[in-house]
Write a protein that holds these residues in place. Structure first.
Motif, mmCIF file in Angstrom:
data_model
loop_
_atom_site.group_PDB
_atom_site.id
_atom_site.type_symbol
_atom_site.label_atom_id
_atom_site.label_comp_id
_atom_site.label_asym_id
_atom_site.label_seq_id
_atom_site.Cartn_x
_atom_site.Cartn_y
_atom_site.Cartn_z
ATOM 1 N N ARG A 152 16.241 3.176 26.625
ATOM 2 C CA ARG A 152 14.977 3.643 27.210
ATOM 3 C C ARG A 152 13.755 3.027 26.539
ATOM 4 O O ARG A 152 12.709 2.904 27.158
ATOM 5 N N PHE A 153 13.890 2.651 25.267
ATOM 6 C CA PHE A 153 12.739 2.159 24.500
ATOM 7 C C PHE A 153 12.645 0.639 24.491
ATOM 8 O O PHE A 153 11.850 0.071 23.747
ATOM 9 N N THR A 154 13.449 -0.025 25.324
ATOM 10 C CA THR A 154 13.486 -1.491 25.321
ATOM 11 C C THR A 154 13.050 -2.113 26.637
ATOM 12 O O THR A 154 13.146 -3.321 26.807
ATOM 13 N N THR A 155 12.580 -1.291 27.568
ATOM 14 C CA THR A 155 12.246 -1.788 28.900
ATOM 15 C C THR A 155 11.171 -0.923 29.549
ATOM 16 O O THR A 155 11.049 0.259 29.232
ATOM 17 N N ASN A 156 10.427 -1.533 30.474
ATOM 18 C CA ASN A 156 9.493 -0.775 31.302
ATOM 19 C C ASN A 156 10.177 -0.283 32.580
ATOM 20 O O ASN A 156 9.602 0.490 33.330
ATOM 21 N N ASP A 157 11.399 -0.750 32.833
ATOM 22 C CA ASP A 157 12.161 -0.315 34.001
ATOM 23 C C ASP A 157 12.406 1.193 33.879
ATOM 24 O O ASP A 157 12.733 1.693 32.796
ATOM 25 N N ALA A 158 12.239 1.911 34.982
ATOM 26 C CA ALA A 158 12.394 3.373 34.966
ATOM 27 C C ALA A 158 13.839 3.818 34.820
ATOM 28 O O ALA A 158 14.106 4.994 34.559
#
Length: 164
Positions: A79-85
């Motif tokens: 969750r903390f490695t991408t802006n993808d939801a």
């Protein structure tokens, strides 16, 4: 003769001091290697991890040591490695993360690009949810297995830290 004995005692004392300092410096350098593990979803806990990394780097640098810090993301850490939801996955972003995502991303970016922290994402986790590689933040290295990466680093003398 008295001066000769005094010179010998001084040389011996210097040798013990010098070799003691060399040993201490070597032991300190060995301790400047740390791997952090993030496999949780709580943004506050992740923020505490980033703060801890910054603090430990400050300590080592103040001691004139060069730290080598690795941060390994596994599972919910994705969750903390991408802006993808990450919609439809167990790792889907929630309101708490969305509120802090830009701040956390900026802090991670600074640790990587300014402080030299090496960051790894478990490729098995990424692949499990079908996240495209180009959706992962720049500078994050994909590693076949995050837990194996941690184990390898520990076998190389890295201390393991996971913020609770």
């Amino acid at each position: 003769m008295k001066n000769f004995l005094k010179s010998i005692v001084t040389a011996i004392a210097f040798s013990f001091t010098f070799f003691g300092l060399v040993h201490t410096a070597q032991a300190a350098d060995d301790g400047a290697k740390v791997v952090y593990h993030v496999d949780f979803k709580d943004p506050t806990r992740y923020s505490a991890t980033l703060t801890s990394i910054n603090n430990i780097m400050n300590f080592y640098e103040n001691e004139l040591m060069e730290p080598e810090i690795h941060l390994v993301f596994v599972g919910f850490g994705l969750r903390f490695t991408t802006n993808d939801a990450l919609k439809g996955t167990p790792y889907e972003h929630d309101a708490a993360l969305l509120e802090r995502r830009d701040e956390l991303k900026g802090r991670l970016d600074a640790l990587m690009n300014v402080r030299g922290v090496k960051v790894h994402l478990c490729d098995k986790t990424r692949d499990e949810v079908g996240l495209a590689k180009d959706k992962v933040y720049n500078g994050i290295e994909l590693t076949t297995s995050g837990v194996a990466k941690i184990a390898i680093l520990q076998s190389e003398g890295f201390s393991y830290l996971k913020i609770q």
